[in-house]
Motif scaffolding. Sequence first.
Motif, mmCIF file in Angstrom:
data_model
loop_
_atom_site.group_PDB
_atom_site.id
_atom_site.type_symbol
_atom_site.label_atom_id
_atom_site.label_comp_id
_atom_site.label_asym_id
_atom_site.label_seq_id
_atom_site.Cartn_x
_atom_site.Cartn_y
_atom_site.Cartn_z
ATOM 1 N N ASP A 175 -10.642 -13.118 -1.486
ATOM 2 C CA ASP A 175 -9.324 -12.952 -1.345
ATOM 3 C C ASP A 175 -8.767 -14.729 -1.420
ATOM 4 O O ASP A 175 -8.087 -14.856 -1.558
ATOM 5 C CB ASP A 175 -8.693 -12.213 -0.816
ATOM 6 N N ALA A 176 -9.871 -15.394 -0.996
ATOM 7 C CA ALA A 176 -8.742 -17.124 -0.715
ATOM 8 C C ALA A 176 -10.927 -17.907 -0.110
ATOM 9 O O ALA A 176 -11.566 -17.337 -0.358
ATOM 10 C CB ALA A 176 -8.866 -16.993 0.889
ATOM 11 N N PHE A 177 -10.039 -18.874 0.141
ATOM 12 C CA PHE A 177 -11.280 -19.745 0.136
ATOM 13 C C PHE A 177 -11.242 -20.177 1.546
ATOM 14 O O PHE A 177 -10.384 -20.279 2.509
ATOM 15 C CB PHE A 177 -10.366 -21.513 -0.661
ATOM 16 N N ILE A 178 -12.537 -20.588 1.640
ATOM 17 C CA ILE A 178 -13.403 -20.763 3.130
ATOM 18 C C ILE A 178 -14.023 -22.163 2.657
ATOM 19 O O ILE A 178 -14.811 -21.871 2.722
ATOM 20 C CB ILE A 178 -14.133 -19.521 3.660
ATOM 21 N N GLU A 179 -14.212 -22.564 4.848
ATOM 22 C CA GLU A 179 -15.033 -23.454 4.590
ATOM 23 C C GLU A 179 -16.319 -23.117 5.888
ATOM 24 O O GLU A 179 -15.971 -22.645 6.347
ATOM 25 C CB GLU A 179 -13.983 -24.673 5.084
ATOM 26 N N LEU A 180 -17.414 -23.523 4.932
ATOM 27 C CA LEU A 180 -18.762 -23.280 5.693
ATOM 28 C C LEU A 180 -19.230 -24.540 5.610
ATOM 29 O O LEU A 180 -19.951 -24.773 4.778
ATOM 30 C CB LEU A 180 -19.388 -22.589 5.438
ATOM 31 N N LEU A 181 -19.651 -24.761 7.061
ATOM 32 C CA LEU A 181 -20.461 -25.856 7.467
ATOM 33 C C LEU A 181 -21.509 -26.272 8.517
ATOM 34 O O LEU A 181 -21.417 -25.141 9.867
ATOM 35 C CB LEU A 181 -19.758 -27.532 7.725
ATOM 36 N N THR A 182 -22.937 -25.901 8.399
ATOM 37 C CA THR A 182 -23.491 -25.867 9.510
ATOM 38 C C THR A 182 -24.847 -26.643 9.268
ATOM 39 O O THR A 182 -25.166 -27.336 9.183
ATOM 40 C CB THR A 182 -24.385 -24.751 9.224
ATOM 41 N N LEU A 183 -24.309 -27.512 10.209
ATOM 42 C CA LEU A 183 -24.884 -29.094 10.774
ATOM 43 C C LEU A 183 -26.114 -29.101 12.050
ATOM 44 O O LEU A 183 -27.067 -29.519 11.395
ATOM 45 C CB LEU A 183 -23.879 -30.671 11.617
ATOM 46 N N GLU A 184 -26.493 -27.787 12.378
ATOM 47 C CA GLU A 184 -27.532 -27.833 13.707
ATOM 48 C C GLU A 184 -28.028 -26.389 13.175
ATOM 49 O O GLU A 184 -27.848 -25.326 12.844
ATOM 50 C CB GLU A 184 -26.929 -27.144 14.407
ATOM 51 N N ASP A 213 -28.313 -27.028 -3.594
ATOM 52 C CA ASP A 213 -27.223 -26.151 -4.520
ATOM 53 C C ASP A 213 -28.484 -25.132 -4.738
ATOM 54 O O ASP A 213 -27.283 -24.501 -4.835
ATOM 55 C CB ASP A 213 -27.912 -27.340 -5.881
ATOM 56 N N GLU A 214 -29.210 -25.115 -5.153
ATOM 57 C CA GLU A 214 -29.836 -23.534 -4.590
ATOM 58 C C GLU A 214 -29.615 -22.845 -3.672
ATOM 59 O O GLU A 214 -29.073 -21.537 -3.784
ATOM 60 C CB GLU A 214 -31.553 -23.307 -4.435
ATOM 61 N N ILE A 215 -29.093 -22.974 -2.336
ATOM 62 C CA ILE A 215 -28.984 -22.907 -0.791
ATOM 63 C C ILE A 215 -27.827 -21.918 -1.449
ATOM 64 O O ILE A 215 -26.973 -21.038 -1.356
ATOM 65 C CB ILE A 215 -28.843 -22.990 0.283
ATOM 66 N N ASN A 216 -26.475 -23.276 -1.243
ATOM 67 C CA ASN A 216 -25.380 -22.887 -2.709
ATOM 68 C C ASN A 216 -25.218 -21.626 -3.695
ATOM 69 O O ASN A 216 -23.765 -20.847 -2.945
ATOM 70 C CB ASN A 216 -24.284 -24.150 -2.686
ATOM 71 N N THR A 217 -25.708 -21.824 -4.897
ATOM 72 C CA THR A 217 -26.147 -20.249 -5.619
ATOM 73 C C THR A 217 -25.634 -19.229 -4.712
ATOM 74 O O THR A 217 -24.943 -18.599 -4.811
ATOM 75 C CB THR A 217 -26.755 -20.951 -6.813
ATOM 76 N N HIS A 218 -26.866 -18.991 -3.218
ATOM 77 C CA HIS A 218 -27.183 -17.632 -3.056
ATOM 78 C C HIS A 218 -25.330 -17.829 -2.362
ATOM 79 O O HIS A 218 -25.584 -16.474 -2.081
ATOM 80 C CB HIS A 218 -28.108 -17.491 -2.199
ATOM 81 N N ILE A 219 -25.241 -18.844 -1.637
ATOM 82 C CA ILE A 219 -23.823 -18.501 -0.731
ATOM 83 C C ILE A 219 -22.974 -18.209 -1.742
ATOM 84 O O ILE A 219 -21.907 -16.589 -1.115
ATOM 85 C CB ILE A 219 -24.101 -19.547 -0.054
ATOM 86 N N ARG A 220 -22.571 -18.642 -2.896
ATOM 87 C CA ARG A 220 -21.301 -17.807 -3.721
ATOM 88 C C ARG A 220 -21.846 -17.060 -3.640
ATOM 89 O O ARG A 220 -20.290 -15.830 -4.080
ATOM 90 C CB ARG A 220 -21.622 -19.087 -4.802
ATOM 91 N N THR A 221 -22.696 -16.155 -4.046
ATOM 92 C CA THR A 221 -22.562 -14.771 -4.773
ATOM 93 C C THR A 221 -22.651 -14.382 -4.002
ATOM 94 O O THR A 221 -21.921 -12.897 -4.329
ATOM 95 C CB THR A 221 -24.171 -14.096 -5.092
ATOM 96 N N TRP A 222 -22.564 -14.420 -2.932
ATOM 97 C CA TRP A 222 -22.811 -13.110 -1.246
ATOM 98 C C TRP A 222 -20.950 -13.373 -0.679
ATOM 99 O O TRP A 222 -20.301 -12.536 -0.678
ATOM 100 C CB TRP A 222 -23.834 -13.968 -0.116
ATOM 101 N N MET A 223 -20.677 -14.352 -1.143
ATOM 102 C CA MET A 223 -18.940 -14.966 -0.697
ATOM 103 C C MET A 223 -17.810 -14.455 -1.918
ATOM 104 O O MET A 223 -17.429 -13.626 -1.280
ATOM 105 C CB MET A 223 -18.872 -16.577 -0.941
ATOM 106 N N ALA A 224 -18.505 -13.858 -3.042
ATOM 107 C CA ALA A 224 -17.515 -13.518 -3.971
ATOM 108 C C ALA A 224 -17.614 -12.140 -3.938
ATOM 109 O O ALA A 224 -16.294 -11.190 -4.124
ATOM 110 C CB ALA A 224 -18.347 -13.848 -5.257
ATOM 111 N N PHE A 277 -16.320 -22.925 -0.128
ATOM 112 C CA PHE A 277 -16.456 -21.266 -0.984
ATOM 113 C C PHE A 277 -15.322 -20.305 -1.309
ATOM 114 O O PHE A 277 -14.723 -20.128 -0.660
ATOM 115 C CB PHE A 277 -17.703 -20.749 -0.486
ATOM 116 N N LYS A 278 -15.674 -20.255 -2.272
ATOM 117 C CA LYS A 278 -14.463 -18.717 -3.156
ATOM 118 C C LYS A 278 -15.465 -17.505 -2.125
ATOM 119 O O LYS A 278 -16.176 -16.819 -2.969
ATOM 120 C CB LYS A 278 -14.375 -18.984 -4.639
ATOM 121 N N THR A 279 -13.755 -16.740 -1.626
ATOM 122 C CA THR A 279 -14.488 -15.114 -1.155
ATOM 123 C C THR A 279 -13.918 -14.703 -2.138
ATOM 124 O O THR A 279 -13.387 -14.602 -3.149
ATOM 125 C CB THR A 279 -14.330 -15.161 0.251
#
Lengths: 387, 401
Positions: A252-261, A294-305, A248-250
């Motif tokens: 000022d920088a790229f981050i990695e996010l992974l929730t498996l549990e 995809d839908e979840i990622n769209t929400h996360i992208r908006t927040w991260m930005a 994800f792009k915040t």
Amino acid sequence: MDGIERDKGGNLPLAGCRVIERSRTIASAYAGRLLSVMGAEVVMLEPAAGSPLRSAPPLLRSGESALFAYLAAGKRSLVCDPATESGRAVLDQALADAQVLIDDTPVEQRGASGLAPDDIAARFPALVHVSVLPFGASGPKSGWTGEEINLIHASGEGFLLPNGFSQELFPDRPPLKIYGHFAGYQGGAAAALAALSALWAAPESGGQYVDVSVQDAMLLVGAFALQRLGDGSLEHRATRRFRYGGVFKTKDAFIELLTLEQRQWDGLVKLLGDPDWAKEEALQDSLERSRRGDEINTHIRTWMAEHAADDVVRMAQELGVPVGKYYTPEDVVNGAHENARGLFEHIAMADGREAKVLKAPFQFAETPLRLTGGAPALGEMSQGAAP
Amino acid sequence: MSSPKAPLAGVRIADFTIHAAGPFGTHVLSQLGAECIKIESKTRPDAFRKPHAVYGRMTAATFDQVSANKLSVRLNLKKPEAIDIAKRLVSISDVASESFRPGVLKRLGLSFEELRKAKPDIVMLSLSSCGQYGPDSHFAGYAPLFGAWGGLGAMSGYTDGPPVEMRHVMDHAAGMHAALAVVAALHQRRRTGKAQHIDLAAREISSAMIGDALVQASLGETPERPGNGDLIMAPHGVYETAQEDRWLTLAVRTDAQWIALTRVLGHEEAASDPRFVSVNARAAHRAELDALLGEWLKPCDADIMAAKLQQAGVSAHVSWNMQDVADDAHLRARGSVVEVSATNIPNRPVVGAPARFSKTQDVGIRRLTPELGQDEDYVFGELLGMSSAQRADLETREVIL
């Protein structure tokens, strides 16, 4: 020599072990590098013009190879062209006091240099002779040549990259290799492992010949994709992705996010400020979340930005959500964690500047590893070379 | 003296790892002949005994590469008696491996210091995301995070794109390096008789893969992210061919290879083009070369072209999918891909030996994924001398679970 203490004795894991390395390729050089930092005395046999790795990119502004500075640190250098009579004598003398030979001479050139396995076995029966080549020394493709970009694709991993965000952005571009020499490094680690394994058996079995292939080593670390094939799925970069999370792009920088549990998902929802969309009953189910990734990622992208990377990482860590910043090399060399762990040795480059060179990819708590010097001058051990 | 067997025959590993990097490392050691005893339980099973929806696997795996060759015993490490049994197991092992979050083993009473009391010359491997000490040592992570923290992710990617997420190869690279460190420590033990504790941080494996860029960065120089390009070789890349999604990878290092390439492609005129006459000239005109090669290779059959180029000494290979890998005669001839099967497992290709040894040849896959607790008769019964009655009692009290 440069006055740096090069006594490799002491109590390190491989103290007393002498390794002769012939390296045109990263795999062979990395194998020697790993053995060297664990305490072996590793001697590179170089042609009179120097190893081709001495000019391998990336180059520093001074013209010195940053790659060679990393891969040859702590080794010794002896000029030796085994295709000549005098060179053969130097080779024989070197092998006479060595336990291990690591060689990446192409198969068809070995005979002329006295490096054919049977020949070596006859002359040095106690020696562990490790061949490391792009496709190995036996099999129908042993004569094939391969650079990193060929080998990472010959093992199946190249076809699967990139996945996730890069692939979403550029679906029509060709697949993409990992930076640098990832396959070569796996080949090197496999060669070092094979060398030490054969050496372990030497009291009973004596010396032997070991055939390592970079393609094999890369396939081994990529075994999971072959396992998926056995399960009935042929993986593809477009579909081999986490259903949600990723890069994800915040602000000022790229981050990695992974929730498996589940608890990590719960933490993520908190991180995002308990938004209404996440309260939907159906999204409490992990399978449903995967379907609607995809839908979840769209929400996360908006927040991260709208947030800064360091803030996101701090908050996420507090909530137990696996998040990491994509560190640049500069971040890594200056990292508080890396420096607290003593990851680097300060080593003088040829132009006198002091660089930080990564010591080793692992630590031995009882006997800490260190680099005993930088890359050696060409032929510093050779007869007549300045002491 | 010349009896063919595996190089690490006789080495025993008490393996507490259950996910990704750790089990891969001990699997590689088991392929080399080590006896690896997997310590799990019903409540702490190996990751492959569980479904993994995020990867699209809805049930347990029938075959699991990294569990192959291993023995399985059950111990419920929440019970003090199980800890005692674990220590007895370590006392008859050469290596103990674990990948708990740093600090967990200490709480369980299985720290390096404790294990060393049980076995004074134990080689212990602790594999974690960020190492056993340091300000980030409590960070949990997965392969993509190791790639991010260590710098490999940011250095990988299209030149104008975001960083690339590293996948299983990142975990497994950590496991491969762990296996190497373990054998080095065994040599040290053979020489000194002393114990060793290996601290492997997976993110540092990611850093080790960009050791060159770290040297540059430490001198204030900014490393370049070359994507599929190379900083000196040109042409160098992954090119489209006649068949959809069938890419050809190509790398030209020398003038001779360049001339051979132009000949194979029927564009000899390019060999004398002043823009391309030397390594440096080609590197300076890499974009033009890339466009030309794209044009020339587009109508070609990738597989035929790769073979032709190799015959001419040019480094070329098709971008293979896993079906290509599984079907490859070369990998099969080397034993790098082998076929396995069992009563509940139809024939399938798996990854075989990590290297070929001229004397200690007995390397590779000897048996498949064990059932949970399958080897307790041997391990608890024969090795630890526990009676059936003792074991039944421990099972009733959920020490063996």
